[in-house]
Write an enzyme that holds these catalytic residues in place. Structure first.
Site, mmCIF file in Angstrom:
data_model
loop_
_atom_site.group_PDB
_atom_site.id
_atom_site.type_symbol
_atom_site.label_atom_id
_atom_site.label_comp_id
_atom_site.label_asym_id
_atom_site.label_seq_id
_atom_site.Cartn_x
_atom_site.Cartn_y
_atom_site.Cartn_z
ATOM 1 N N GLY A 204 38.345 85.909 -6.462
ATOM 2 C CA GLY A 204 37.191 86.085 -7.332
ATOM 3 C C GLY A 204 36.169 86.990 -6.672
ATOM 4 O O GLY A 204 36.097 87.052 -5.443
ATOM 5 N N GLN B 221 28.263 90.956 -5.164
ATOM 6 C CA GLN B 221 28.929 91.027 -3.849
ATOM 7 C C GLN B 221 29.276 92.453 -3.443
ATOM 8 O O GLN B 221 29.659 92.689 -2.298
ATOM 9 C CB GLN B 221 30.186 90.159 -3.831
ATOM 10 N N CYS C 219 34.606 82.482 0.855
ATOM 11 C CA CYS C 219 33.888 83.517 0.116
ATOM 12 C C CYS C 219 34.069 84.853 0.824
ATOM 13 O O CYS C 219 33.964 84.924 2.052
ATOM 14 C CB CYS C 219 32.406 83.140 0.051
ATOM 15 N N LEU C 220 34.312 85.904 0.050
ATOM 16 C CA LEU C 220 34.482 87.228 0.643
ATOM 17 C C LEU C 220 33.208 87.699 1.334
ATOM 18 O O LEU C 220 33.264 88.526 2.236
ATOM 19 C CB LEU C 220 34.913 88.242 -0.423
ATOM 20 N N HIS D 22 31.991 79.007 -8.698
ATOM 21 C CA HIS D 22 31.624 79.693 -7.454
ATOM 22 C C HIS D 22 31.057 81.084 -7.768
ATOM 23 O O HIS D 22 30.008 81.468 -7.256
ATOM 24 C CB HIS D 22 32.870 79.790 -6.564
ATOM 25 N N GLU D 23 31.756 81.825 -8.627
ATOM 26 C CA GLU D 23 31.329 83.198 -8.937
ATOM 27 C C GLU D 23 30.075 83.219 -9.817
ATOM 28 O O GLU D 23 29.207 84.078 -9.628
ATOM 29 C CB GLU D 23 32.469 83.989 -9.594
ATOM 30 N N HIS E 254 27.123 82.913 -7.739
ATOM 31 C CA HIS E 254 26.723 84.197 -7.133
ATOM 32 C C HIS E 254 25.743 84.943 -8.043
ATOM 33 O O HIS E 254 24.789 85.555 -7.565
ATOM 34 C CB HIS E 254 27.932 85.106 -6.890
#
Length: 171
Positions: free
Chosen positions: A46, A51, A94-95, A136-137, A140
């Site tokens: 994701g 991000q 997380c990236l 989660h996304e 963000h």
């Protein structure tokens, strides 16, 4: 398609509130493709536009398993319209917080209203990994990170570690 550099903790951009998208056009389609390319390259399941430094309410997800055909999904202006009382716990990463994982408890099932990549309104009822990934996304897009769900002590240690790493890279 272009692989974009990822924004990494402690960059304050990650805490910005993303703005709604007014119209779906060729530029937005290109951004979605770049985001998918970036997510696959990372590799991740994701990615929110913030991000890669774009404070717009869009995210991409692909929760297909390794060896399965890719199933990229684009969510524009996603909004959780319903969530279950039942909870589930997943180990999240997380990236933007590379190589750090923690168990996070979230609603087990969510309904998300969004526009697809063609600007058509959709609603998806998600459970399991997709439900966790969507929450989660979407977090963000609201300036919330998964580490906000862990203890203050652990969160401060993670932020300190990434702040130190960012300072040493800057030298």
């Amino acid at each position: 398609m272009t692989i974009k550099p990822l924004i990494i903790l402690p960059d304050p951009i990650l805490r910005q509130l993303s703005q709604p998208i007014e119209r779906v056009d060729a530029d937005l389609q290109r951004l979605a493709d770049d985001m998918l390319e970036t997510m696959y390259d990372a590799p991740g399941i994701g990615l929110a536009a913030i991000q890669i430094g774009v404070p717009r309410r869009m995210l991409v997800i692909d929760v297909s398993r390794e060896g399965e055909e890719k199933q990229p999904q684009v969510f524009i202006n996603p909004e959780i319209v319903k969530s279950s009382d039942e909870r589930s716990v997943y180990e999240e990463g997380c990236l933007s917080i590379p190589d750090y994982y923690a168990e996070v408890e979230r609603p087990a099932v969510v309904s998300v209203k969004y526009l697809d990549r063609n600007g058509k309104e959709q609603v998806v009822e998600a459970d399991g990994l997709l439900a966790t990934c969507l929450q989660h996304e979407i977090d963000h897009l609201n300036g919330v990170l998964f580490i906000d769900y862990i203890s203050r002590l652990k969160r401060e240690m993670v932020i300190k570690k990434f702040t130190k790493a960012a300072k040493s890279k800057a030298l």
